[in-house]
Design an enzyme around this catalytic site. Structure first.
Site: not given
Length: 465
Positions: A365, A384
């Site tokens: 992301h 992440c």
């Protein structure tokens, strides 16, 4: 069962007599002791592969002749002596004792020459099968770091070796036994270039010592041998390098700096496929982050939620007014809410998030805090992977789909603050890897062992039997 007839065309190899064939057949006869005990008695670690190899040649010697080694054997011994050039310890393959065959033969009585010559023959084949298996698949099991069993893999190596000798292509055999991935080839070339550029004294230094560069190169070549053959096009995140690379036909076509998980919340290694991305996403805060990081801030000031564009929702997915919650009675164990962050400049996922199936619930992301990409140490996330210039990645994915023009309206049009979903028909293979050493343009590159994975692999790889 009758032995298979010997293949023809063993280029440059002498034709042995029947006595040599009888010797090998006798040595490999497992009727009395059974296969395991027979191979142990002969000192063979890849005994099943050795037996298959000689059954396929009609038990004819390949490497030995009455005077000692054949030319092919001398070439093969040279491979074993230079195993370190490929990140493998030469002592593993007993090349020094094998080199002593001519001296050994001079000291033996005539009636003892045949069995001793046959034993050297079998042991060289055993060493070669182990060497080529290790080149191809690695010496250890990736899951446990235990020595990889040779029972099955040595059978494949035996068949490959026989075919190479049968067609006279022994020189190409070693190359054909190695991984074809770009990362492996680049690291191998950089390591060999480093050795070639060093003077003899420096080369010896590189190959010795507890902290020698050879040790780091060796364990990373081992990691690369564990991997399956690469796709023609893929994305790879090397976690210690803080880098995402897009690779097509063995060539890097695009790179992105990334932020990966902190040591306490490491980014996992995995294989998956990017199948969808979303622009202007909302962030559904993971429960662990909600109770461990956000709850104390909310308890101090319920206005924290609105200030950061968070929404509080109950089990029925209804919005809850945080000012009406008796926060002093809420604990991490009794927290009954979910927290979402709406799209916008402060959203933790930034402008775009990329999803791919995985059991770790991690994803790629954007981030609103882009200054982190200037830091040399970027192990900062909850697991992440944050991507610098993620819209370039989104554009790349859509160009592969032939629909790149659809991205601009979603980012600049009237609905730019609304969520847009882009499903990918083709998808893109994605690999998260952990390599603390690599090669770039013939130069070795070392990366920090941010999750302290190297010591365990070093101990297992260089363990003394």
């Amino acid at each position: 069962m009758a032995a298979a007839p010997p293949p023809t065309g063993f280029a440059g190899l002498p034709r042995p007599g029947t006595e040599a064939v009888r010797t090998l057949r006798t040595l490999l006869d497992t009727a009395a002791l059974g296969p395991v005990a027979t191979y142990q008695h002969l000192g063979l670690q890849a005994g099943a592969g050795v037996h298959l190899f000689y059954a396929s040649t009609g038990y004819e010697p390949v490497w030995t002749q009455p005077a000692g080694w054949t030319a092919a054997a001398t070439e093969a011994l040279g491979w074993l002596a230079r195993a370190a050039d490929y990140g493998l310890p030469p002592a593993e393959y007993d090349w020094q004792p094998l080199q002593a065959l001519p001296d050994t033969l001079r000291l033996l009585q005539a009636d003892r020459l045949g069995p001793r010559l046959g034993l050297f023959e079998l042991q060289l084949t055993d060493a070669l099968l182990r060497y080529t298996t290790h080149l191809q698949r690695g010496r250890l099991l990736s899951t446990t770091l235990a020595p990889a069993p040779l029972a099955t893999t040595s059978l494949t190596a035996a068949d490959q070796l026989r075919q190479a000798l049968d067609t006279g292509t022994l020189a190409d055999f070693r190359a054909a036994c190695q991984p074809t991935s770009r990362a492996y080839q680049q690291l191998l070339l950089a390591w060999q270039a480093t050795l070639a550029a060093a003077c003899p004294e420096d080369s010896a230094r590189l190959l010795s010592g507890e902290q020698a560069l050879f040790r780091r190169v060796a364990i990373n070549l081992e990691r690369l041998r564990w991997e399956a053959a690469p796709d023609s096009e893929y994305a790879m995140v090397n976690i210690p390098a803080y880098r995402l690379a897009l690779v097509r036909n063995g060539r890097v076509v695009q790179t992105h700096r990334v932020v990966v998980g902190a040591p306490a919340m490491p980014t996992p290694t995995l294989n998956s496929r990017i199948i969808v991305f979303i622009t202007s996403p909302e962030w559904r805060v993971p429960y662990s982050i909600a109770v461990n990081e956000l709850l104390p801030k909310i308890q101090r000031d319920p206005g924290f939620l609105a200030d950061h564009h968070y929404e509080l929702r109950n089990a029925a997915n209804e919005r809850v007014n945080p000012w009406r919650v008796r926060w002093r009675h809420v604990t991490p164990q009794t927290f009954p809410y979910t927290i979402r962050q709406t799209a916008g400049r402060t959203n933790a996922l930034g402008k775009v998030v990329f999803y791919f199936p995985n059991r770790h619930t991690v994803f790629l992301h954007d981030t609103p805090v882009r200054s982190v990409f200037a830091r040399p140490d970027r192990a900062l996330s909850h697991g992440c992977v944050r991507v610098e210039n993620p819209l370039l990645l989104a554009d790349y994915l859509l160009r592969r789909e032939g629909t790149a023009a659809t991205l601009r309206p979603a980012l600049t049009g009237p609905a730019r603050h609304e969520k847009h979903r882009f499903d990918l028909r083709r998808g893109l293979p994605l690999h998260f890897r952990y390599y603390t050493c690599g090669g770039e343009k013939g130069q070795l590159r070392s990366y920090p062992d941010i999750y302290d994975k190297d010591p365990a692999l070093l101990r297992a790889f260089f363990a003394r039997p």
